[in-house]
Design an enzyme around this catalytic site. Structure first.
Site, PDB file in Angstrom:
ATOM      1  N   ASP A 113       0.824  -1.211   0.000  1.00 17.20           N
ATOM      2  CA  ASP A 113       0.000   0.000   0.000  1.00 17.20           C
ATOM      3  C   ASP A 113       0.860   1.263   0.000  1.00 17.20           C
ATOM      4  O   ASP A 113       0.567   2.218  -0.714  1.00 17.20           O
ATOM      5  CB  ASP A 113      -0.925  -0.019   1.228  1.00 17.20           C
ATOM      6  CG  ASP A 113      -1.920   1.126   1.218  1.00 17.20           C
ATOM      7  OD1 ASP A 113      -2.765   1.172   0.307  1.00 17.20           O
ATOM      8  OD2 ASP A 113      -1.831   1.991   2.114  1.00 17.20           O
ATOM      9  N   ASP A 150      11.351   9.421   8.852  1.00 18.14           N
ATOM     10  CA  ASP A 150      10.157   9.937   9.509  1.00 18.14           C
ATOM     11  C   ASP A 150       9.528  10.888   8.499  1.00 18.14           C
ATOM     12  O   ASP A 150      10.039  11.986   8.269  1.00 18.14           O
ATOM     13  CB  ASP A 150      10.503  10.675  10.807  1.00 18.14           C
ATOM     14  CG  ASP A 150       9.254  11.143  11.562  1.00 18.14           C
ATOM     15  OD1 ASP A 150       8.221  11.390  10.898  1.00 18.14           O
ATOM     16  OD2 ASP A 150       9.301  11.259  12.793  1.00 18.14           O
ATOM     17  N   HIS A 151       8.430  10.464   7.881  1.00 23.07           N
ATOM     18  CA  HIS A 151       7.923  11.231   6.734  1.00 23.07           C
ATOM     19  C   HIS A 151       7.474  12.638   7.121  1.00 23.07           C
ATOM     20  O   HIS A 151       7.405  13.520   6.267  1.00 23.07           O
ATOM     21  CB  HIS A 151       6.785  10.473   6.026  1.00 23.07           C
ATOM     22  CG  HIS A 151       5.480  10.499   6.742  1.00 23.07           C
ATOM     23  ND1 HIS A 151       5.082   9.512   7.622  1.00 23.07           N
ATOM     24  CD2 HIS A 151       4.460  11.391   6.703  1.00 23.07           C
ATOM     25  CE1 HIS A 151       3.889   9.802   8.081  1.00 23.07           C
ATOM     26  NE2 HIS A 151       3.483  10.928   7.556  1.00 23.07           N
ATOM     27  N   HIS A 170       6.939  11.215  15.154  1.00 24.02           N
ATOM     28  CA  HIS A 170       6.483  12.477  14.569  1.00 24.02           C
ATOM     29  C   HIS A 170       6.435  13.619  15.584  1.00 24.02           C
ATOM     30  O   HIS A 170       6.968  14.705  15.350  1.00 24.02           O
ATOM     31  CB  HIS A 170       5.090  12.322  13.960  1.00 24.02           C
ATOM     32  CG  HIS A 170       4.970  11.209  12.964  1.00 24.02           C
ATOM     33  ND1 HIS A 170       6.011  10.825  12.143  1.00 24.02           N
ATOM     34  CD2 HIS A 170       3.931  10.407  12.636  1.00 24.02           C
ATOM     35  CE1 HIS A 170       5.609   9.840  11.368  1.00 24.02           C
ATOM     36  NE2 HIS A 170       4.365   9.566  11.639  1.00 24.02           N
TER      37      HIS A 170
END
Length: 487
Positions: free
Chosen positions: A17, A174-175, A237
């Protein structure tokens, strides 16, 4: 920063995904804009029996589904698909790696590997890569979370990867750090002279960081039940956002200086004792309710069994250093919340004396709001006088000075976070990736909170879906005279 682009890329989990929604559209976007090395090839790998043509077909379907209409260009899509190849591999089966190495071929021009898989597969993956010559000096590896569930498991993973790849070739993703508005925190703080004199305990009363989601479990039940909100959102995050707000000015914008300053913040986080935890944290779990007018099930109903996993957490944190002594950082995240929102609110201290009090003028402390999503803007709430002759007193009102990044940069395409991160991985820039000492300092702090929950027998308090969490989260701030920014 000297850039050292690779000639080849290997995507594990290429049919999953994340790849379909984010990685392939991001790589296509870079390709369409001419930002990828001209000869770069992208080899996908996953379990199954796909070949090159089958993978290209799946990639085209993913681009059709997830690319914005204005980014679809048949010629660009066609030339992007020409870059794609596929080789099946089972990371738990060492015998499948040689065929993968044969498919990729010579890596002397550099290879970037993107590894998005269960932590249990990290060890066989890196050992298999090393055995077939895909871990040499010209190879770098990007690691998608979760990178462990606590300090011990994180160290185990880091040790496993470090046995094959040195730190300068490990890119922990870490997007959130790839988001344009997150990077704008650095520009806001260190590119404008008027903030720095008040960006400390003398000028700031409190900081609030909120990441609110309206979704429930979706297709992440297996992972989320073992993680919970604290591990899923705060351990990466939210603490990264806190570090960008709290860090000292780096001498230069490069991967060493920026990450050094973030690591200092994590080491300065006040460790909570079991006695502290009940007073500084709140946990919650959503019940059935209504979100955006739609009736939704509670967490246990979605999961199909009773659970004590938290879907909400609020924390009062402190950074024990000279700059931030005494300033509370309130962190809040949850699923099935009232709205989808990610933002940072910095409330400054009130003026030391109001000259308007005798004329009826009421002052509010200034607040700086940095909205990360769904909109992207920076807003400073300031006091202004209402128009009038003031015969019945001076009337003051809070008004916003708003910089909408969407509007201000309307002619510039807003890139998704993975575009920047994948390009940085390809070019070898680690600035926006997380270093090992950062990860371990974060987990040290997180583990102390979880130990406190266990010692106190803490169970999550229920809250109806579509609300802002348990009432106890309101009390967490209000006993300090602070109100969450929910408007």
């Amino acid at each position: 920063m000297q850039r050292n682009p690779v000639a080849k890329m290997l995507l594990f989990g290429a049919t999953g995904d994340l790849a379909k929604r984010m990685l392939l559209p991001s790589l296509y976007g870079l390709h369409a804009d001419g930002l990828l090395p001209a000869a770069l090839t992208i080899t996908g790998s996953a379990r199954g029996e796909l070949d090159d043509a089958g993978f290209r077909k799946e990639a085209r379907e993913a681009l059709d589904e997830f690319l914005p209409a204005d980014r679809k260009d048949d010629a660009a899509i066609g030339s992007f698909l020409d870059r794609l190849f596929f080789q099946p591999a089972d990371l738990s089966d060492e015998s499948t790696f040689q065929a993968l190495a044969d498919k990729i071929g010579d890596v002397s021009g550099g290879l970037a590997i993107f590894l998005s898989t269960a932590p249990s597969l990290f060890e066989p993956a890196v050992k298999g890569l090393e055995k077939v010559g895909l871990a040499g000096d010209t190879v770098r590896i990007g690691l998608e979370k979760p990178l462990g569930y606590d300090l011990a498991s994180s160290r185990e993973i880091n040790d496993t990867v470090a046995a094959v790849f040195p730190e300068e070739r490990i890119f922990r993703i870490d997007h959130y750090l790839g988001k344009e508005t997150v990077q704008n925190i650095l520009a806001l703080r260190f590119g404008n002279s008027f903030f720095e004199p008040v960006w400390n305990a003398r000028g700031i009363d409190n900081v609030q960081i909120t990441i609110a989601e309206t979704v429930g479990l979706e297709d992440r039940a297996g992972y989320y039940e073992g993680a919970g909100a604290l591990r899923d959102m705060v351990a990466n995050h939210m603490l990264q956002l806190l570090a960008l707000i709290a860090m000292e000015p780096p001498a230069r914008y490069d991967m060493t200086e920026v990450r050094d300053e973030k690591a200092k913040v994590f080491r300065s986080l006040r460790q909570m004792t079991p006695a502290d935890v009940p007073h500084c944290t709140v946990t919650g779990q959503y019940l059935g309710g209504a979100v955006k007018g739609e009736i939704v099930k509670g967490y246990d109903e979605e999961l199909g069994k009773d659970s004590d996993t938290e879907t909400f957490v609020a924390i009062k944190a402190h950074v024990d250093n000279w700059r931030w002594q005494g300033v509370p950082f309130y962190l809040r995240t949850g699923k099935r919340m009232a709205v989808r929102r990610s933002e940072i609110a910095i409330q400054f201290k009130a003026v030391p004396h109001s000259m308007f009090a005798g004329r009826g003028g009421l002052l509010q402390p200034n607040t700086l709001v940095i909205r990360l999503q769904p909109e992207e803007y920076i807003e400073l709430l300031v006091m202004a006088k209402e128009p009038g002759l003031d015969r019945e007193g001076v009337r003051l009102r809070e008004v916003p000075l708003k910089l909408s990044l969407d509007a201000e940069f309307a002619g510039t395409r807003r890139r998704i976070a993975y575009e920047r991160l994948l390009l940085d991985l390809i070019e070898g820039d680690q600035t926006l990736f997380v270093r090992r000492d950062e990860v371990e300092a974060q987990w040290t702090w997180i583990d102390a909170i979880r130990a406190g929950w266990e010692a106190n027998g803490t169970k999550p308090k229920h809250y109806p879906a579509g609300t802002w969490g348990p009432n106890a989260a309101v009390a967490l701030t209000e006993r300090d005279g602070v109100t969450w920014m929910d408007d």
